[in-house]
Design an enzyme around this catalytic site. Structure first.
Site, PDB file in Angstrom:
ATOM      1  N   LYS A 154       0.828  -1.213   0.000  1.00 40.24           N
ATOM      2  CA  LYS A 154       0.000   0.000   0.000  1.00 40.24           C
ATOM      3  C   LYS A 154       0.862   1.264   0.000  1.00 40.24           C
ATOM      4  O   LYS A 154       0.638   2.179  -0.793  1.00 40.24           O
ATOM      5  CB  LYS A 154      -0.927  -0.023   1.227  1.00 40.24           C
ATOM      6  CG  LYS A 154      -2.007  -1.103   1.113  1.00 40.24           C
ATOM      7  CD  LYS A 154      -2.873  -1.182   2.343  1.00 40.24           C
ATOM      8  CE  LYS A 154      -2.237  -1.879   3.512  1.00 40.24           C
ATOM      9  NZ  LYS A 154      -1.859  -3.292   3.325  1.00 40.24           N
ATOM     10  N   THR A 229      11.216   4.657   6.000  1.00 40.41           N
ATOM     11  CA  THR A 229      10.042   5.001   6.819  1.00 40.41           C
ATOM     12  C   THR A 229       9.352   3.718   7.280  1.00 40.41           C
ATOM     13  O   THR A 229       8.208   3.771   7.723  1.00 40.41           O
ATOM     14  CB  THR A 229       9.020   5.843   6.015  1.00 40.41           C
ATOM     15  OG1 THR A 229       8.693   5.127   4.818  1.00 40.41           O
ATOM     16  CG2 THR A 229       9.549   7.222   5.689  1.00 40.41           C
ATOM     17  N   SER A 230      10.050   2.586   7.170  1.00 40.77           N
ATOM     18  CA  SER A 230       9.360   1.323   7.435  1.00 40.77           C
ATOM     19  C   SER A 230       9.636   0.795   8.851  1.00 40.77           C
ATOM     20  O   SER A 230       8.808   0.984   9.743  1.00 40.77           O
ATOM     21  CB  SER A 230       9.747   0.302   6.372  1.00 40.77           C
ATOM     22  OG  SER A 230       8.739  -0.661   6.277  1.00 40.77           O
ATOM     23  N   GLU A 260      14.878   2.368  18.521  1.00 35.53           N
ATOM     24  CA  GLU A 260      14.019   3.529  18.821  1.00 35.53           C
ATOM     25  C   GLU A 260      13.108   3.324  20.032  1.00 35.53           C
ATOM     26  O   GLU A 260      12.618   4.288  20.619  1.00 35.53           O
ATOM     27  CB  GLU A 260      13.154   3.883  17.603  1.00 35.53           C
ATOM     28  CG  GLU A 260      12.040   2.877  17.313  1.00 35.53           C
ATOM     29  CD  GLU A 260      11.168   3.271  16.125  1.00 35.53           C
ATOM     30  OE1 GLU A 260      11.711   3.555  15.053  1.00 35.53           O
ATOM     31  OE2 GLU A 260       9.927   3.289  16.294  1.00 35.53           O
ATOM     32  N   HIS A 292       9.611   8.663  14.072  1.00 34.18           N
ATOM     33  CA  HIS A 292       8.485   7.782  13.743  1.00 34.18           C
ATOM     34  C   HIS A 292       7.187   8.601  13.616  1.00 34.18           C
ATOM     35  O   HIS A 292       6.176   8.284  14.231  1.00 34.18           O
ATOM     36  CB  HIS A 292       8.333   6.672  14.790  1.00 34.18           C
ATOM     37  CG  HIS A 292       7.728   5.419  14.213  1.00 34.18           C
ATOM     38  ND1 HIS A 292       8.186   4.166  14.481  1.00 34.18           N
ATOM     39  CD2 HIS A 292       6.674   5.242  13.364  1.00 34.18           C
ATOM     40  CE1 HIS A 292       7.452   3.265  13.845  1.00 34.18           C
ATOM     41  NE2 HIS A 292       6.520   3.903  13.154  1.00 34.18           N
ATOM     42  N   GLN A 293       7.274   9.639  12.813  1.00 33.96           N
ATOM     43  CA  GLN A 293       6.124  10.533  12.667  1.00 33.96           C
ATOM     44  C   GLN A 293       5.459  10.415  11.293  1.00 33.96           C
ATOM     45  O   GLN A 293       4.505  11.148  11.001  1.00 33.96           O
ATOM     46  CB  GLN A 293       6.538  11.997  12.897  1.00 33.96           C
ATOM     47  CG  GLN A 293       7.315  12.635  11.741  1.00 33.96           C
ATOM     48  CD  GLN A 293       7.587  14.114  11.946  1.00 33.96           C
ATOM     49  OE1 GLN A 293       8.443  14.474  12.735  1.00 33.96           O
ATOM     50  NE2 GLN A 293       6.867  14.981  11.242  1.00 33.96           N
ATOM     51  N   ALA A 294       5.939   9.470  10.463  1.00 29.68           N
ATOM     52  CA  ALA A 294       5.425   9.413   9.086  1.00 29.68           C
ATOM     53  C   ALA A 294       3.913   9.210   9.050  1.00 29.68           C
ATOM     54  O   ALA A 294       3.224   9.698   8.164  1.00 29.68           O
ATOM     55  CB  ALA A 294       6.134   8.319   8.306  1.00 29.68           C
ATOM     56  N   PHE A 295       3.386   8.501  10.049  1.00 29.73           N
ATOM     57  CA  PHE A 295       1.941   8.203  10.038  1.00 29.73           C
ATOM     58  C   PHE A 295       1.101   9.390  10.510  1.00 29.73           C
ATOM     59  O   PHE A 295      -0.122   9.376  10.397  1.00 29.73           O
ATOM     60  CB  PHE A 295       1.650   7.014  10.979  1.00 29.73           C
ATOM     61  CG  PHE A 295       1.761   7.377  12.435  1.00 29.73           C
ATOM     62  CD1 PHE A 295       2.992   7.497  13.045  1.00 29.73           C
ATOM     63  CD2 PHE A 295       0.624   7.648  13.195  1.00 29.73           C
ATOM     64  CE1 PHE A 295       3.103   7.857  14.386  1.00 29.73           C
ATOM     65  CE2 PHE A 295       0.719   8.009  14.524  1.00 29.73           C
ATOM     66  CZ  PHE A 295       1.971   8.119  15.126  1.00 29.73           C
TER      67      PHE A 295
HETATM   68  P1  NAD Z   1       1.799  -3.772   2.930  1.00 34.32           P
HETATM   69  O1  NAD Z   1       1.594  -5.080   3.610  1.00 34.32           O
HETATM   70  O2  NAD Z   1       0.680  -3.180   2.133  1.00 34.32           O
HETATM   71  O3  NAD Z   1       3.058  -3.881   1.945  1.00 34.32           O
HETATM   72  C1  NAD Z   1       4.260  -4.501   2.308  1.00 34.32           C
HETATM   73  C2  NAD Z   1       4.874  -5.069   1.047  1.00 34.32           C
HETATM   74  O4  NAD Z   1       6.152  -5.629   1.393  1.00 34.32           O
HETATM   75  C3  NAD Z   1       4.039  -6.207   0.427  1.00 34.32           C
HETATM   76  O5  NAD Z   1       3.860  -5.967  -0.951  1.00 34.32           O
HETATM   77  C4  NAD Z   1       4.881  -7.440   0.691  1.00 34.32           C
HETATM   78  O6  NAD Z   1       4.748  -8.429  -0.332  1.00 34.32           O
HETATM   79  C5  NAD Z   1       6.285  -6.846   0.704  1.00 34.32           C
HETATM   80  N1  NAD Z   1       7.253  -7.710   1.341  1.00 34.32           N
HETATM   81  C6  NAD Z   1       7.069  -8.621   2.333  1.00 34.32           C
HETATM   82  N2  NAD Z   1       8.222  -9.237   2.607  1.00 34.32           N
HETATM   83  C7  NAD Z   1       9.146  -8.700   1.780  1.00 34.32           C
HETATM   84  C8  NAD Z   1      10.521  -8.947   1.577  1.00 34.32           C
HETATM   85  N3  NAD Z   1      11.185  -9.888   2.277  1.00 34.32           N
HETATM   86  N4  NAD Z   1      11.166  -8.218   0.641  1.00 34.32           N
HETATM   87  C9  NAD Z   1      10.504  -7.293  -0.092  1.00 34.32           C
HETATM   88  N5  NAD Z   1       9.195  -7.033   0.042  1.00 34.32           N
HETATM   89  C10 NAD Z   1       8.530  -7.742   0.969  1.00 34.32           C
HETATM   90  O7  NAD Z   1       2.304  -2.790   4.051  1.00 34.32           O
HETATM   91  P2  NAD Z   1       2.272  -1.173   4.015  1.00 34.32           P
HETATM   92  O8  NAD Z   1       0.994  -0.700   4.594  1.00 34.32           O
HETATM   93  O9  NAD Z   1       2.688  -0.711   2.669  1.00 34.32           O
HETATM   94  O10 NAD Z   1       3.401  -0.853   5.111  1.00 34.32           O
HETATM   95  C11 NAD Z   1       4.764  -1.134   4.847  1.00 34.32           C
HETATM   96  C12 NAD Z   1       5.537  -0.960   6.140  1.00 34.32           C
HETATM   97  O11 NAD Z   1       5.535   0.429   6.500  1.00 34.32           O
HETATM   98  C13 NAD Z   1       4.932  -1.651   7.371  1.00 34.32           C
HETATM   99  O12 NAD Z   1       5.376  -2.995   7.466  1.00 34.32           O
HETATM  100  C14 NAD Z   1       5.448  -0.825   8.519  1.00 34.32           C
HETATM  101  O13 NAD Z   1       6.642  -1.415   8.981  1.00 34.32           O
HETATM  102  C15 NAD Z   1       5.775   0.526   7.884  1.00 34.32           C
HETATM  103  N6  NAD Z   1       4.951   1.622   8.429  1.00 34.32           N
HETATM  104  C16 NAD Z   1       5.594   2.693   8.964  1.00 34.32           C
HETATM  105  C17 NAD Z   1       4.864   3.771   9.468  1.00 34.32           C
HETATM  106  C18 NAD Z   1       5.533   4.981  10.031  1.00 34.32           C
HETATM  107  O14 NAD Z   1       4.860   5.823  10.666  1.00 34.32           O
HETATM  108  N7  NAD Z   1       6.819   5.184   9.835  1.00 34.32           N
HETATM  109  C19 NAD Z   1       3.464   3.720   9.422  1.00 34.32           C
HETATM  110  C20 NAD Z   1       2.849   2.603   8.854  1.00 34.32           C
HETATM  111  C21 NAD Z   1       3.598   1.560   8.351  1.00 34.32           C
END
Ligand code: NAD
Length: 344
Positions: A154, A229-230, A260, A292-295
């Site tokens: 997403k 940002t993950s 963190e 961790h403010q991206a959200f």
């Molecule tokens: P999502 O589940 O929609 O997408 C994650 C994608 O990563 C999927 O397409 C999946 O197939 C892929 N994936 C899984 N394992 C993998 C691997 N080993 N190598 C490559 N790709 C792989 O999730 P999302 O909603 O897009 O969120 C992604 C990440 O963002 C979350 O897991 C979370 O850690 C992080 N996040 C951070 C914040 C923030 O405030 N910084 C907020 C929300 C989410």
């Protein structure tokens, strides 16, 4: 009325949850501490728990909550790497908010990239000192540059669309590529070696821990930009620092950091930072760290509150739990939940 223990509560959480809680028959008990095996006792007498990204639902915590008669844990986050799902299975139903605003996170990743490239953080400080010199502020056109996106779910796919708007070339790596997306998927090492900018949007799992390590960094182009940002532990921070000191890296934007948990979301401005790795990163002019403010947009907080409370209502009503997750559905893609039942 069901009583819910709300861990790691912040003032902005209360604004959005209080606004909505009258639509539900819940009494929220706000607890400032993070959830862990010691603080779990504060949920005694509650019917459920709400937790966030830096709370710990490890084996001991799960055991303690379950022994107090708690059978539901509602994560008010998308990520869930802090939950021990094996321990929870059969005891505590784990619910989450799978999507609340992919735009919030993807736009923040873009903000980090733009700020670093055009040195906005430096010019902001300079002009406030009446220093209008442009020395050291040269950026590059994003147009035509290659961005490598790891994880095209997403958030990653919104980030890709933003980059397309800048006229960038997109390459991506995902263990489950999106069919018909028009995205050029490449092996991970090829992504590392071809990208001018790398942005991480995959979850933290056993397979992705230290995805960017010394070896990965050695494959990258000189001057590469890295945006995360993950989750912090996708990057080995000490190898990253070495690569920045060797001038291998052009710039780094981090909204997340491996260690963190005890630092982010809190104010330590009157204290000496004890984490030397983070302190070193913060000295570097080509590194930006956000806590961790991206959200953190109003839309996202609204959606987080609504989905978290809906998840709990569905649990207490005995309804289908569309946002339940367990280690079986994560690992094998199949469990009872896939057949419109609860995971156990
Ligand atoms: P999502 O589940 O929609 O997408 C994650 C994608 O990563 C999927 O397409 C999946 O197939 C892929 N994936 C899984 N394992 C993998 C691997 N080993 N190598 C490559 N790709 C792989 O999730 P999302 O909603 O897009 O969120 C992604 C990440 O963002 C979350 O897991 C979370 O850690 C992080 N996040 C951070 C914040 C923030 O405030 N910084 C907020 C929300 C989410």
């Amino acid at each position: 009325m069901k009583k819910i223990a709300f861990f790691d509560a912040k003032p902005y959480d209360k604004i959005y949850f209080d606004k909505m809680s009258e639509d539900y028959n819940f009494e929220l008990k706000y607890i400032e501490s993070k959830l862990n095996e010691h603080s779990a006792v504060m949920a005694d007498g509650c019917d459920g728990v709400i937790a966030f990204v830096n709370d710990s639902a490890d084996e001991k915590t799960i055991h303690r909550l379950h022994s107090m008669g708690i059978n539901v844990l509602a994560m008010r986050s998308a990520g869930y790497n802090n939950v021990d799902f094996k321990s929870a299975f059969g005891k505590i139903h784990v619910l989450r908010v799978p999507a609340y605003s992919p735009f919030a996170v993807a736009e923040h990743a873009a903000a980090l990239l733009l700020t670093l490239n055009r040195k906005i953080h430096r010019s902001y400080n300079r002009t406030r000192e009446h220093n209008f010199s442009l020395s050291g502020l040269i950026g590059f056109d994003l147009h035509g540059k290659t961005v490598g996106v790891v994880g095209t779910g997403k958030i990653g796919s919104v980030f890709i669309n933003i980059c397309r708007g800048f006229g960038m070339k997109i390459i991506a790596y995902d263990t489950f590529p999106t069919p018909g997306s028009g995205i050029e998927y490449v092996p991970l090492d090829e992504l590392f070696s071809r990208s001018d900018i790398i942005s991480l949007h995959c979850p933290l799992t056993k397979d992705t821990w230290h995805l960017i390590d010394k070896r990965a960094l050695s494959l990258m182009k000189d001057g590469v930009y890295i945006i995360n940002t993950s989750r912090g532990a996708l990057i080995d921070a000490n190898s990253l620092i070495d690569a920045i000191k060797e001038h291998k890296i052009g710039a780094v934007g981090l909204d997340v950091y491996e260690e963190e948990t005890e630092i982010f979301f809190e104010d330590f401005s009157d204290e000496v930072l004890e984490d030397d790795t983070l302190a070193r990163l913060l000295t570097m002019p080509n590194v930006i760290v956000t806590g961790h403010q991206a959200f953190l947009t109003g839309e996202a907080l609204n959606n987080i509150a609504r989905t978290t409370l809906d998840n709990l209502k569905a649990y207490f009503d005995g309804a289908e739990l569309t946002n339940e997750i367990c280690y079986r559905c994560m690992k094998f893609g199949t469990c009872k939940q896939a057949h419109h039942e609860r995971c156990f």
